[in-house]
Design an enzyme around this catalytic site. Structure first.
Site, PDB file in Angstrom:
ATOM      1  CD  GLU A 176      -2.904  -1.307   2.286  1.00  0.00           C
ATOM      2  OE1 GLU A 176      -3.632  -2.318   2.355  1.00  0.00           O
ATOM      3  OE2 GLU A 176      -2.955  -0.352   3.096  1.00  0.00           O
ATOM      4  CD  GLU A 287      -4.561  -7.666   1.487  1.00  0.00           C
ATOM      5  OE1 GLU A 287      -3.356  -7.388   1.568  1.00  0.00           O
ATOM      6  OE2 GLU A 287      -5.474  -6.938   1.959  1.00  0.00           O
TER       7      GLU A 287
HETATM    8  O1  G3I Z   1      -3.974  -8.129  18.568  1.00  0.00           O
HETATM    9  C1  G3I Z   1      -4.749  -7.101  19.149  1.00  0.00           C
HETATM   10  C2  G3I Z   1      -5.360  -7.636  20.443  1.00  0.00           C
HETATM   11  O2  G3I Z   1      -4.297  -7.834  21.373  1.00  0.00           O
HETATM   12  C3  G3I Z   1      -6.309  -6.603  21.009  1.00  0.00           C
HETATM   13  O3  G3I Z   1      -6.925  -7.113  22.181  1.00  0.00           O
HETATM   14  C4  G3I Z   1      -7.392  -6.330  19.947  1.00  0.00           C
HETATM   15  C5  G3I Z   1      -8.311  -5.223  20.473  1.00  0.00           C
HETATM   16  O4  G3I Z   1      -8.689  -4.354  19.524  1.00  0.00           O
HETATM   17  O5  G3I Z   1      -6.750  -5.805  18.737  1.00  0.00           O
HETATM   18  C6  G3I Z   1      -5.904  -6.805  18.178  1.00  0.00           C
HETATM   19  O6  G3I Z   1      -5.304  -6.243  17.069  1.00  0.00           O
HETATM   20  C7  G3I Z   1      -6.206  -6.168  15.953  1.00  0.00           C
HETATM   21  C8  G3I Z   1      -5.581  -7.025  14.818  1.00  0.00           C
HETATM   22  O7  G3I Z   1      -6.387  -6.856  13.611  1.00  0.00           O
HETATM   23  C9  G3I Z   1      -5.566  -8.494  15.182  1.00  0.00           C
HETATM   24  O8  G3I Z   1      -6.868  -8.982  15.348  1.00  0.00           O
HETATM   25  C10 G3I Z   1      -6.208  -4.718  15.511  1.00  0.00           C
HETATM   26  O9  G3I Z   1      -6.909  -3.970  16.513  1.00  0.00           O
HETATM   27  C11 G3I Z   1      -6.987  -4.585  14.184  1.00  0.00           C
HETATM   28  O10 G3I Z   1      -6.863  -3.253  13.667  1.00  0.00           O
HETATM   29  C12 G3I Z   1      -6.320  -5.531  13.136  1.00  0.00           C
HETATM   30  O11 G3I Z   1      -7.110  -5.423  11.983  1.00  0.00           O
HETATM   31  C13 G3I Z   1      -6.424  -5.939  10.823  1.00  0.00           C
HETATM   32  C14 G3I Z   1      -6.142  -4.776   9.845  1.00  0.00           C
HETATM   33  O12 G3I Z   1      -5.546  -5.333   8.642  1.00  0.00           O
HETATM   34  C15 G3I Z   1      -5.181  -3.773  10.442  1.00  0.00           C
HETATM   35  O13 G3I Z   1      -4.879  -2.814   9.544  1.00  0.00           O
HETATM   36  C16 G3I Z   1      -7.400  -6.920  10.144  1.00  0.00           C
HETATM   37  O14 G3I Z   1      -7.565  -8.068  11.004  1.00  0.00           O
HETATM   38  C17 G3I Z   1      -6.824  -7.378   8.797  1.00  0.00           C
HETATM   39  O15 G3I Z   1      -7.813  -8.131   8.084  1.00  0.00           O
HETATM   40  C18 G3I Z   1      -6.460  -6.154   7.953  1.00  0.00           C
HETATM   41  O16 G3I Z   1      -5.852  -6.616   6.750  1.00  0.00           O
HETATM   42  C19 G3I Z   1      -5.463  -5.598   5.823  1.00  0.00           C
HETATM   43  C20 G3I Z   1      -4.218  -6.097   5.102  1.00  0.00           C
HETATM   44  O17 G3I Z   1      -3.209  -6.369   6.017  1.00  0.00           O
HETATM   45  C21 G3I Z   1      -3.762  -5.081   4.083  1.00  0.00           C
HETATM   46  N1  G3I Z   1      -4.837  -4.695   3.175  1.00  0.00           N
HETATM   47  C22 G3I Z   1      -6.113  -4.302   3.779  1.00  0.00           C
HETATM   48  C23 G3I Z   1      -6.562  -5.368   4.765  1.00  0.00           C
HETATM   49  C24 G3I Z   1      -7.885  -4.952   5.401  1.00  0.00           C
HETATM   50  O18 G3I Z   1      -7.709  -3.772   6.162  1.00  0.00           O
END
Ligand code: G3I
Length: 381
Positions: A176, A287
């Protein structure tokens, strides 16, 4: 025809899925994660200050995970011949401090892949999101110097390569990096501290280091909306064309394909794949999901909808037509892999984006792990 999705496409491309570390956890680990999320949500609510004019919304209540194996685990093991970590291979999950690395999440997925005779790809080495804050700081309250950040990035890429180079088929080296504002490299104003501190050639350097660190893996530059927005598509084309001319070892463009039930048209997907193919590059879909929501503008997202049979059939036809396009581009020698961003609808990130708590149904298996019409359609002929 096989009831195993990847087998139906094995003559064309691998079919993969993003696996969340949550589905590889045991009950105790999942309960600890749930307790963490509850605590963080309470913290967030306490400090939340609504902006003027912000539409009222209800905070999504974290839901406990079901006990025992989630259906995603069995489906991920048997329906796909390629896996990628949804979050556990991102720098923020691994690079805990100077020379401190936590590979537990990545190791767990690699063990799962080996157990199920699957290939594994690496998402992602350099991204403006989910990078640890400390890496951009000098430890004295200031910004890290260019030399310090380069050294830290090089150390990271070679340490990850040393551990996984023999097990990883492709690497999202940079993720990105094209700005949605002007379709050139994201800069500091557009949230890229990599660009801000290292300058524009951080992309080239990352690829040269990745080539040394992962000599047998294909090196991917990955981005979203390339198949949806002409300006961004051309912005990436200019970037990779320049990289090729400078001898940078990029060999593949990754199309994230976070698309929906209506957009983009198949012709635009074909055009995008063939545009990068015309530079002698491979293309992979990294994705993909087909959201039920078109959401023309995220400021005014579509209202929640029901998932009736008509929608499920429409989604099935949409997936089928897109996979037929992929078969055509695989036969043309351009398209190599197709990865879905998750397994069951219940675990999809689209349940919280762009509207927290507005459940979506973008994948091939419903929340219980039952195959949807789209799965049956892809496995039919
Ligand atoms: O691991 C922490 C956990 O310790 C905490 O308790 C919890 C509370 O909010 O958060 C957890 O982290 C989360 C992480 O996913 C793991 O579940 C983050 O808040 C959350 O923001 C993160 O979201 C991920 C996101 O990327 C972050 O930018 C999504 O699962 C994931 O599907 C998404 O994937 C991205 C690709 O990497 C790049 N392209 C877009 C795609 C969708 O956004």
């Amino acid at each position: 025809m096989s009831k195993f999705l990847y087998e139906n496409y094995k003559d064309y491309f691998r079919v993969g899925a993003a696996v969340s570390g949550i589905i590889l956890m045991n009950d105790a680990e999942r309960d600890e994660l749930f307790q963490n999320m509850k605590r963080r949500m309470e913290e967030f609510k306490k400090n939340f200050k609504p902006q003027p004019g912000m539409p009222a919304f209800k905070f999504p209540e974290p839901q406990p995970y079901p006990m025992g194996d989630m259906p995603d685990k069995k489906l991920a093991a048997e329906q796909f011949n390629l896996v990628v970590a949804e979050n556990e291979c991102k720098m923020g999950s691994i690079y805990r401090g100077e020379n401190q690395f936590d590979f537990s999440g990545a190791d767990k997925l690699l063990a799962f892949a080996k157990q199920n005779n699957q290939a594994m790809r690496w998402h992602t080495l350099v991204w403006h999101n989910q990078s640890p804050r400390w890496i951009f700081e000098d430890g004295n309250g200031g910004k890290a110097s260019k030399e310090l950040l380069e050294e830290r990035l090089k150390k990271y890429i070679f340490t990850v390569g040393e551990r996984y180079k023999d097990d990883i088929c492709s690497v999202d080296v940079v993720n990105e990096c094209i700005s949605d504002k002007n379709f050139v490299l994201r800069d500091g104003a557009d949230r890229s501290q990599w660009f801000d501190i290292l300058g524009p050639d951080y992309v080239d350097k990352a690829f040269f280091w990745a080539k040394e660190a992962f000599p047998n893996s294909s090196l991917v530059i990955n981005d979203y909306n390339l198949e949806m927005i002409e300006g961004k598509r051309q912005g990436m084309y200019k970037l990779v064309k320049g990289m090729k001319e400078r001898g940078v070892p990029v060999d593949t463009v990754g199309l994230q394909m976070h698309i929906n039930i209506k957009n983009p048209p198949i012709s635009e997907i074909e055009q995008t794949i063939e545009l990068y193919g015309s530079l002698g590059l491979n293309v992979i879909v990294t994705e993909m999901e087909v959201s039920a929501y078109v959401d023309k503008d995220f400021e005014h997202p579509d209202p929640r909808r029901e998932y009736d049979q008509a929608f499920l059939e429409q989604q099935a036809e949409r997936y089928y037509q897109i996979f037929e396009c992929f078969k055509k581009e695989a036969k043309a020698g351009i398209l190599k892999d197709v990865v879905l961003w998750g397994v069951t609808d219940r675990m999809s990130w689209k349940n919280n984006f762009p509207v927290p708590g507005r459940t979506d149904a973008p994948l091939l298996f419903d929340g219980e792990g039952e195959p949807k019409a789209a799965f049956d359609r892809l496995c039919k002929d």
